[in-house]
Design a protein around this motif. Structure first.
Motif, short mmCIF file in Angstrom:
data_model
loop_
_atom_site.label_atom_id
_atom_site.label_comp_id
_atom_site.label_asym_id
_atom_site.label_seq_id
_atom_site.Cartn_x
_atom_site.Cartn_y
_atom_site.Cartn_z
N UNK A 43 0.80 -1.21 0.00
CA UNK A 43 0.00 0.00 0.00
C UNK A 43 0.84 1.27 0.00
N UNK A 44 2.15 1.16 0.01
CA UNK A 44 2.99 2.36 0.06
C UNK A 44 2.98 3.07 -1.29
N UNK A 45 3.28 4.34 -1.25
CA UNK A 45 3.31 5.17 -2.46
C UNK A 45 4.62 5.95 -2.49
N UNK A 46 4.89 6.55 -3.67
CA UNK A 46 6.04 7.43 -3.78
C UNK A 46 5.77 8.69 -2.95
N UNK A 47 6.63 8.94 -1.96
CA UNK A 47 6.44 10.10 -1.10
C UNK A 47 6.82 11.38 -1.81
N UNK A 48 8.02 11.41 -2.38
CA UNK A 48 8.52 12.57 -3.12
C UNK A 48 9.37 12.07 -4.27
N UNK A 49 9.58 12.94 -5.25
CA UNK A 49 10.45 12.63 -6.38
C UNK A 49 10.99 13.93 -6.93
N UNK A 50 12.24 13.92 -7.40
CA UNK A 50 12.85 15.14 -7.91
C UNK A 50 14.04 14.79 -8.78
N UNK A 51 14.49 15.79 -9.57
CA UNK A 51 15.71 15.67 -10.33
C UNK A 51 16.90 16.00 -9.43
N UNK A 52 18.04 15.36 -9.70
CA UNK A 52 19.26 15.73 -9.00
C UNK A 52 19.78 17.03 -9.60
N UNK A 53 20.85 17.58 -9.02
CA UNK A 53 21.31 18.92 -9.39
C UNK A 53 21.71 19.02 -10.86
N UNK A 54 22.31 17.94 -11.43
CA UNK A 54 22.72 18.00 -12.83
C UNK A 54 21.73 17.36 -13.79
N UNK A 55 20.54 17.01 -13.31
CA UNK A 55 19.45 16.45 -14.13
C UNK A 55 19.78 15.10 -14.74
N UNK A 56 20.86 14.45 -14.28
CA UNK A 56 21.21 13.17 -14.88
C UNK A 56 20.40 12.02 -14.31
N UNK A 57 19.82 12.21 -13.12
CA UNK A 57 19.09 11.14 -12.47
C UNK A 57 17.84 11.70 -11.80
N UNK A 58 16.97 10.77 -11.47
CA UNK A 58 15.77 11.07 -10.70
C UNK A 58 15.90 10.35 -9.36
N UNK A 59 15.64 11.05 -8.29
CA UNK A 59 15.66 10.46 -6.97
C UNK A 59 14.25 10.48 -6.41
N UNK A 60 13.83 9.36 -5.84
CA UNK A 60 12.47 9.25 -5.31
C UNK A 60 12.50 8.43 -4.04
N UNK A 61 11.52 8.67 -3.19
CA UNK A 61 11.40 7.96 -1.92
C UNK A 61 10.10 7.19 -1.90
N UNK A 62 10.19 5.88 -1.52
CA UNK A 62 9.00 5.07 -1.36
C UNK A 62 9.22 4.10 -0.20
N UNK A 63 8.27 4.07 0.67
CA UNK A 63 8.34 3.21 1.85
C UNK A 63 9.58 3.58 2.66
N UNK A 64 10.55 2.70 2.79
CA UNK A 64 11.76 2.99 3.56
C UNK A 64 12.98 3.13 2.66
N UNK A 65 12.78 3.33 1.36
CA UNK A 65 13.90 3.32 0.42
C UNK A 65 14.01 4.65 -0.30
N UNK A 66 15.27 4.95 -0.68
CA UNK A 66 15.57 6.07 -1.57
C UNK A 66 16.16 5.45 -2.83
N UNK A 67 15.51 5.68 -3.97
CA UNK A 67 15.90 5.04 -5.22
C UNK A 67 16.31 6.09 -6.24
N UNK A 68 17.22 5.72 -7.13
CA UNK A 68 17.68 6.61 -8.18
C UNK A 68 17.57 5.89 -9.52
N UNK A 69 17.06 6.61 -10.52
CA UNK A 69 16.95 6.11 -11.89
C UNK A 69 17.67 7.08 -12.82
N UNK A 70 18.25 6.55 -13.88
CA UNK A 70 18.86 7.40 -14.88
C UNK A 70 17.77 8.02 -15.74
N UNK A 71 17.95 9.30 -16.06
CA UNK A 71 16.95 10.02 -16.84
C UNK A 71 16.94 9.56 -18.28
N UNK A 72 18.13 9.28 -18.83
CA UNK A 72 18.19 8.95 -20.25
C UNK A 72 17.70 7.55 -20.55
#
Length: 1685
Positions: free
Chosen positions: A1123-1152
């Motif tokens: 039942x958990x959802x993405x709490x927040x999500x944002x671009x990193x400072x150089x826009x190369x990745x996306x950082x998001x928080x869900x449940x107890x984790x902080x995850x990063x994905x490549x933008x490209x």
């Protein structure tokens, strides 16, 4: 020369007492220069006398030392003669009989009338200015000139036309003239006739060394004899008259000095040199020793006298600055308008600092000095009767004004003293003294008026970030006036403009002088120097003034004109026309005249081969050093342009103005190779590679010159440069100059490898530098190189700062404990850790065996514990302030008034900001201000760096200048200009979302279903567009006409306004009913849309926008709450990745690619918020348990863990098997244990004991060899002393046996047998009636054997003897009474016995032994208390008295606090008593607290008394009870040392057993819960309440080198390997966060708990209003269309 060679380099830095800086500098003006190479020797005597006066003024010890032989020096010609005297002498010469015309011509040729001197003189021409023939014959001409002058002066003295002084100069040799200045005769000096004490003091500071060659007259035919005695010209005969003068001089000197100051040596002639360094080595060594010892004694005497005089270092600084001000005032001209503005500022009501700015050299310092001198008069003219204090500081001009810390200290002391404050309250470190100064000038508690003049704040050193100007408050008290000056183009002025914004009132611009004023300054300067100029020279000065009119240019022109003579033919355009050209001309003239911190500078010049080649062009002396005479001439020529300042606790010389530095740098260091060469020389000097007798090779191509050296080079005799000096009193003093300067020169010379090895990764350098500066000062050197491993060490030092401030000796422990994860990755860090280990015995003999503390370099940077409270609404923001070079993390409860702040980059706590109660925080994008909005219709704006409120308005998107907000219950929006503190517009409609364009030119809002575009600041409506629903969020772009809007129907639409055609084009970007938020990238080319359980990446660089990636799943293998959802999500400072928080984790994905990069687990607590910023690549997560975590996203390519939290929650129990290199531990949250490899920190096995939620293990244990493990969990209900024990195979993690209701478990010595004491019958009313099964498990076969155990309670912990042959335990049994005895009221008896079970064939069953059977002298009241193994098959039996049995507590625990009476050593195998220990343990000690060493050599009882067990002798009583936690005491290294936790359980302390001296200390950095000692008796394990386990190895009591112990540690056996590939990090993350079933259930329970708590909170007004509205809508009739929709 010999003293300069051997005494000065060897001992120059030993004259440094602990609290003062005294350097021995020996100046021999006549050494190192051949007479034929001297261009102008006329001013030698004057220059020598000037240097002598300087030594007399500055020296704190001997100021003059004369070395006299049997030869008298030559007589020097006077460099100038008074006009009247010279003309009288010339007339006498011309009119004398026998006068030749050539004599008068010779006199006129060499002496010319100098009309530029006031009064006029006749000056001796320089040799190079005379025609070639006469110049070559100068030695003979010199003799003839002296004869002529002496003859005429003798006649003129008799007639009174010439004074005795001139005649004395013509008769007296140069050395005698110098001696007359050093030791003037009483009869010849009026000054000394008035004060004979001054004469005595002068005599006490002089030394005389007299050498006689006893057989010199026998070697008059030798070639070198003329060096030692005066001979008649061209003969071998002694000049008797001259030598008689020499003897008279020696006798006069001896008469003036005491016997202690005169030393006489007689030597014999040695061919061919006369005095030879080898043949007369004893004499030379005695002379040097005498010189050194006497000089040292003089220093001691002078320093003692100076200490006895009441003096104040800050008083000296005040006097020096006022002397400088007085000097500036002497040349001050004009500036009446500027002085009037300063006067108005001082006498009127002002509350900010006044800033005086202008270009370099315009006269700001002189203006400040003049204003300071007039301030008292200005205040008196106002008619106010008030005390006033005026302070002035010229930054960089005095030793105590060069850096901001010393400056603020000096000002604080002066203000506090002048206002009758308490100076002892002034702190010393930079941070606190800065806060003290700000409070002092802001509080208004100062009595009277205080006016501070601080000149050239841009000249402060870069230490302690002085250029930030955060030490200067924006507002000050009304009775405090601060005037500061800075260059217009300086960083300091830019900082000041952000603090003081009223440029009309608080800024004074200093422009260049008028032409007439410049000329007037030059003429006034020449008059003060007693100089004049000719008509042509005056014309050249006026011509130069037409081009530049600054004060600095006038000073340089005056200095150049003062050097002109009458013979100088100056052209009209001879003078430079700018400041830079003037400095270039000065340097060029200096080079032409002289060739290519005084003592230090001489050493550096001596190491420069180019300089040495210019000084010695045709020959190379044995000692290749810079001659002092040349440096004296050079310094004398440029002394006006030099200033002395304090640097590294030492006075140093530097240019007086920035222009000089810039011109000199461009002239000499503009070429990269030249710059690296110069810095390389300076690096060599501080390294000391050519110190002492080491020979520096000559450059190639110099073989053809005359040499006095051996083939391998010449000696430079520069001093040794250790990190720490050891003085003659064995006092250690850090070499501050080397510690601060060497890193800079190594970096500038391009010696990066040496910089790494000798500085940045050198433990000795780190330890030494931390003795002289703070961690911030050390970190400044780590900015010299941009490298990952350098940054890691720098971050480590930041983490260590608090510990190092408490105890600097823990540096090695802190560094290695944090850097061990990098031991196998970076070679330099590996070397640093090895150095920490090797120096452990010197500083702190504790070596971390694995990662002990939090480490840098990983993704998680640090954790902030924020007191957010349960159920409190807290406003959390990231404030990105570029002006203070920081990102601040702020938290403010809505029901509180204090906003807390942390620096995200360093983790340091920043000063709190007091804000209105109930207000929210809205920072501006530039981070300079924060705005607060409260329900009292007021908006307040505060400055972040100064904590001051700058505006208050009558009644929120936020830009740097504007603020716009909407109101829920009234007409809005409202647009404010926060800088002008006014309301722009209040629109009369209902808006729901607002936005301000990035360039602050447009404002967008909605009016119900219309989107409106307005122009700022006029609020003119430019365009209108229709909307499908009410907007929820509006985002602006760099294109003022393009906006993205999220509507309540979950659509995201792009609007492009055409302000010319008054219409808008729209494009639907995305529609998803689960949309929660969206963000635009920093480059504005992508859009990130966050939905409940998925995210979209949209390409916004093209039209129409297109979804490129759909992120709908977490990485495979990651468990998340369904039942958990993405709490927040944002671009990193150089826009190369996306950082998001869900449940107890902080995850990063490549933008490209949209592929996951890392998955980081924050905690078992869910993430509530995720914050990012634009200027730093960091992210902040706010957890549900009030914890804030800062993540450094630059380190995501590193697999380094922030902290090795081994278990969840506090560590309850742990054990270690040092032979196996692993340990076991368990935490309070889960009923499982973890086996951890100490080499890698990896968890090898998880031993899941139980799946019950809330249960946890209370005991774990490893077998000595690490093959078996025991986990124990307490039984529920009344059986709390009984446990469920499980036996595990460590290698495989396999469960071997489960035994319920056990009381004790005993592991066999060789991992073969395990014995369980299982409770067969438990009587909770009387535990002495219990019955036990003793189950012995054969581990290899799995067979379980039941051992016979007598009825009764086992009250002591069972154990095996050392051989494993016997099992021993102590029992207490209640003996039943018969009916007859019970009827008579006879109490039941108890029997306490020791049971011994043989595992061999000696006997069968259990052998019970009573105390009186062991020892026949045991009394009736004596009782057996405890037993411990001793020797092979021996045991120590402790007995007590005063009771017949032990009583039980309510929980069944035995109370064994009986009074101890003694101990016995019993041989189990022989069944015999070996010895009685009558004195052990001490009376009234707690038996349960007796601690034995592992080898049973020593024991420490409950009263901290140490005993030797074999003899029973008391060794010592340790006085450590008040500083330790008693239940954590451990004896280590066979009882030679005691280890324990401190009373607050936050430190590990190690004491020496013999005397109680503390030998080691390490900070736990958490709350310790338990301590264990490994089988090697050196390994210490500490469990902490945050789940960490700290492992230390004690290196005390080591017979061999410490390396022999450390190299066996598992963490030190790892080899260097490359960093893991990025693709492997994600797999490693998934593996690390892979949880057990228990953890899944625990996290689910925590989530459920937080949901329950949120539901229990009372509903808010908004929730109630929404519920009422929904209820009302449900009762309304619905149409079919509505239902379909």
């Amino acid at each position: 020369m010999y003293v300069c060679m051997y005494v000065c380099p060897s001992h120059c830095y030993e004259f440094r007492p602990a609290s003062t800086c005294v350097v021995l500098q020996v100046i021999d003006p006549r050494w190192g220069v051949r007479r034929e190479e001297v261009k102008d020797e006329h001013a030698e005597v004057d220059l020598y006398l000037k240097e002598l006066h300087r030594c007399q003024e500055l020296s704190a010890g001997p100021d003059f030392a004369v070395f006299l032989g049997q030869k008298c020096s030559d007589v020097a010609l006077p460099s100038c003669i008074n006009r009247e005297e010279f003309e009288a002498m010339r007339l006498v010469l011309k009119e004398s009989e026998g006068c030749r015309e050539d004599d008068v011509t010779l006199l006129d040729t060499w002496y010319f009338r100098e009309t530029n001197a006031v009064p006029n003189v006749y000056a001796l021409r320089p040799v190079e200015c005379v025609p070639g023939a006469e110049r070559r014959n100068w030695p003979a001409i010199k003799v003839q000139l002296r004869r002529l002058l002496l003859e005429t002066a003798t006649i003129c003295v008799e007639t009174g036309q010439v004074g005795q002084r001139l005649l004395w100069q013509l008769k007296t040799p140069a050395v005698e003239q110098e001696l007359s200045e050093a030791l003037p005769k009483v009869d010849d000096s009026d000054v000394y006739r008035k004060d004979r004490r001054l004469l005595a003091s002068r005599a006490e500071r002089c030394l005389c060394f007299h050498r006689t060659i006893s057989d010199l007259t026998q070697f008059l035919d030798r070639a070198k004899v003329g060096k030692f005695i005066n001979l008649m010209p061209n003969t071998n005969c002694i000049d008797v008259k001259t030598n008689q003068s020499a003897w008279r001089l020696r006798n006069a000197v001896r008469a003036m000095l005491s016997n202690d100051s005169v030393f006489h040596e007689s030597v014999s002639w040695c061919d061919p040199e006369g005095v030879d360094a080898r043949a007369h080595a004893d004499y030379l060594e005695r002379m040097c020793d005498e010189f050194y010892n006497r000089a040292r004694d003089m220093v001691d005497q002078q320093m003692t006298r100076r200490d006895n005089v009441v003096s104040d270092a800050f008083y000296d600084d005040i006097v020096q600055n006022w002397h400088i001000a007085q000097h500036y005032c002497e040349t001050f001209i004009g500036r009446d308008a500027l002085l009037e503005r300063i006067q108005r500022y001082i006498v009127k009501d002002t509350n900010q600092a006044l800033v005086i700015h202008g270009d370099t050299g315009t006269g700001k310092s002189a203006l400040m000095a003049r204003a300071a001198s007039l301030t008292q008069q200005w205040l008196a003219d106002t008619g106010r009767v008030v005390s006033s204090t005026v302070a002035i500081r010229f930054c960089g001009a005095t030793p105590d004004s060069g850096d901001i810390r010393r400056l603020l200290l000096s000002l604080s002391h002066q203000i506090t003293y002048a206002t009758n404050g308490y100076r002892h309250r002034i702190p010393q470190d930079h941070k606190r003294v800065k806060s003290y100064f700000r409070t002092l000038v802001q509080s208004g508690e100062i009595r009277g008026m205080v006016v501070l003049f601080i000149d050239a704040v841009d000249h402060l050193s870069s230490a302690d970030a002085a250029a930030r100007m955060d030490w200067l408050p924006s507002q000050v008290s009304q009775n405090v006036k601060i005037i500061v000056s800075a260059n217009t183009d300086s960083t300091a002025l830019w900082r000041l403009r952000s603090k003081i914004t009223d440029t009309e009132r608080y800024y004074v611009h200093v422009k260049p002088l008028e032409r007439a004023a410049c000329y007037q300054m030059i003429m006034a300067g020449l008059a003060r120097a007693n100089r004049a100029v000719t008509f042509a020279q005056n014309k050249a000065i006026k011509e130069a003034m037409t081009h530049t009119q600054t004060a600095l240019f006038a000073k340089l022109t005056h200095e150049q004109a003062a050097r002109w003579t009458t013979d100088d033919d100056v052209d009209k355009h001879a003078l430079p026309t700018s400041v830079r050209a003037s400095i270039e001309a000065l340097l060029a003239a200096t080079e032409a005249k002289h060739g290519a911190v005084e003592l230090e500078l001489l050493h550096l010049l001596s190491l420069d081969d180019d300089v040495m080649d210019a000084i010695f062009p045709t020959w190379t002396p044995a000692v290749r050093r810079m001659p002092t005479f040349l440096w004296m001439r050079l310094r004398d020529d440029i002394s006006c342009d030099l200033v002395e300042r304090q640097a590294d606790e030492t006075p140093v010389m530097s240019w007086c103005n920035r222009y000089f530095r810039e011109v000199a740098h461009a002239r000499y260091l503009d070429d990269v190779a030249a710059r690296e060469y110069i810095h390389g020389i300076m690096a060599d000097y501080y390294e000391g590679i050519w110190c002492g007798m080491r020979r520096k090779p000559l450059a190639a191509g110099k073989e053809d010159r005359e040499t006095w050296f051996v083939e391998d080079g010449a000696v430079r005799y520069v001093p040794h440069q250790p990190f720490v000096f050891t003085t003659f009193t064995s006092t250690q003093r850090p070499n501050v100059r080397k510690l601060n300067q060497w890193p800079h020169h190594l970096a500038a010379a391009g010696r990066t490898k040496q910089l790494y090895e000798d500085v940045l990764f050198n433990f000795e350098w780190l330890a030494s530098k931390l003795r002289v500066c703070s961690v911030d000062g050390v970190l400044a050197d780590y900015t010299l190189v941009d490298a990952r491993e350098v940054d890691i060490v720098a971050d480590t030092l930041r983490m260590c700062e608090s510990a190092l401030a408490e105890d600097a000796n823990v540096l090695g422990v802190e560094l290695s404990g944090r850097l061990l994860p990098f031991y196998s990755r970076y070679s330099n860090i590996r070397s640093l850790i090895d150095q920490c280990d090797q120096s452990a015995q010197t500083y702190c003999p504790l070596v971390p065996s694995w990662q002990t503390y939090t480490s840098p370099g990983g993704a998680l940077q640090y954790v902030c514990e924020a007191d957010l409270g349960s159920g409190r609404q807290v406003d959390i923001q990231l404030v990105q302030n570029a002006q203070i070079d920081s990102v601040l993390l702020t938290t403010k409860p809505l029901e509180g008034t204090v906003m807390h702040a942390w620096s995200v980059t360093s983790g340091e706590r920043r000063p709190d900001l007091t804000l209105p109660f109930g207000s929210r925080v809205y920072p501006t994008p530039n981070g300079v201000f924060v705005n607060t909005f409260k329900d009292d219709d007021r908006v307040r704006t505060y400055r972040v760096d100064s904590r001051e409120m700058v505006s208050e308005l009558g009644d929120v998107a936020v830009s740097d200048r504007y603020m716009a907000f909407t109101l829920l219950q009234a007409a809005s929006p409202i647009v404010l200009d926060t800088q002008a503190a006014r309301q722009l517009e209040r629109l009369q409609f209902r808006a729901h979302a607002v936005a301000i364009s990035t360039d602050e030119s447009h404002f967008v809002c909605n009016d119900e279903h219309r989107i409106l575009l307005h122009r700022l600041p006029m609020m003119e409506r430019r365009c209108t567009a229709q909307a499908p629903d009410l907007p929820a969020k509006i985002v602006s772009t760099s294109d003022n006409c393009r906006y993205y809007i999220l509507f309540r129907n979950k659509q995201i639409i792009a609007y492009r306004f055409n302000v010319i055609q008054k219409r808008a084009a729209t494009n639907r970007v995305l529609a998803d009913l689960e949309t929660r938020d969206f963000r635009l990238s920093h480059a504005q080319d992508r859009i990130l849309v966050r939905c409940s359980r998925r995210m979209y990446l949209i390409n916004a660089a093209r039209t129409p926008e297109k979804v490129t990636h759909d992120i709908c799943e977490m990485p495979a293998g990651v468990f998340v709450d369904r039942l958990s959802t993405f709490t927040e999500a944002a671009f990193v400072a150089d826009d190369s990745m996306v950082v998001a928080a869900r449940h107890t984790y902080v995850c990063l994905w490549r933008v490209d690619t949209g592929q996951p990069v890392r998955v980081l687990q924050s905690s078992v607590s869910p993430v509530r918020r995720l914050l990012t910023c634009d200027i730093a690549n960091v992210a902040v997560t706010v957890l549900a348990d009030s914890t804030m975590q800062v993540w450094n996203l630059n380190n995501i390519d590193s697999g380094i863990p922030y902290i090795d939290a081994v278990v969840k929650g506090a560590v309850v129990s742990l054990d270690v098997a040092t032979d196996a290199g692993c340990f076991i531990c368990t935490g309070r949250h889960l009923a499982e244990a973890r086996i951890v490899d100490m080499a890698t920190g990896e968890c090898e096995h998880v031993l899941e004991h139980s799946a019950t939620i809330g249960a946890y293990l209370n005991h774990v244990k490893l077998s000595p060899h690490g093959g078996l493990a025991i986990t124990s969990m307490t039984s529920p209900g009344p059986w709390q002393l009984l446990r469920e024990d499980k036996l595990w195979r460590v290698e495989t993690g396999k469960l071997l046996k489960t035994v319920p209701l056990t009381r004790y478990v005993v592991l066999g010595p060789r991992d073969r047998n395990v014995v369980f004491f299982q409770c067969q019958y438990c009587n909770t009313a009387d535990w002495s009636l219990n019955a036990y099964n003793c189950l012995c498990l054969d581990v290899d076969s799995g067979d379980m054997q039941r051992l016979e155990v007598p009825t009764g309670d086992v009250i002591g912990k069972p154990f095996f003897t050392h051989t494993g042959s016997y099992l021993v335990f102590v029992q207490q049994e209640k003996l039943c009474v018969d009916a007859e005895q019970e009827a008579r009221g006879v109490d039941a008896q108890h029997e306490v016995r020791m049971c011994v079970h043989s595992l061999g064939r000696q006997w069968r069953g259990t052998h019970s032994v009573l105390l009186h059977e062991l020892w026949s002298n045991a009394g009736d009241d004596d009782i057996l208390v405890d037993a411990q193994p001793f020797g092979d098959d021996s045991i120590v039996v402790i007995y007590g008295s005063g009771t017949r049995h032990f009583r039980y507590g309510a929980d069944g625990r035995v109370d064994r606090s009986t009074a101890a009476n003694g101990a016995l050593i019993y041989d189990v195998r022989k069944d015999s008593l070996l010895k009685r220990l009558a004195d052990f343990p001490s009376p009234h000690s707690d038996v349960d607290r007796v601690t034995f060493s592992r080898q049973m050599s020593f024991a420490l009882d409950g009263n901290n008394r140490l005993y030797e067990i074999v003899s029973g002798r008391l060794i010592t009583a340790l006085d450590i009870g008040d500083v330790i936690s008693p239940d954590t005491v451990q004896l280590i290294v066979d009882g030679r040392y005691v280890a324990a936790l401190s009373a607050n359980r936050r430190e590990l302390l190690v004491f020496r057993s013999s005397d109680g001296q503390r030998k080691a200390r390490a900070f736990v950095h958490a709350l310790a819960t338990c301590v264990r000692v490994g089988a090697d008796d050196r390994t210490l394990l500490i469990g902490c309440d945050d789940g960490r386990v700290m492992v230390f190895t004690v290196v005390l009591g080591v017979a061999s080198h410490v390396h022999d112990i450390v190299r066996h540690l598992a963490s030190r056996r790892r080899r260097l390997v490359a960093a893991p590939a990025q693709s492997l990090l994600l797999s490693s993350d998934v593996k690390k966060i892979g949880t057990t079933v228990n953890e899944h259930r625990q996290m689910t329970a925590l989530s459920t708990h937080h949901i329950t708590q949120s539901r229990l909170k009372p509903p808010s007004f908004k929730s109630v209003a929404t519920a009422v509205m929904i209820t009302q809508q449900q009762h309304r009739a619905r149409s079919q269309a509505c239902c379909v929709q």
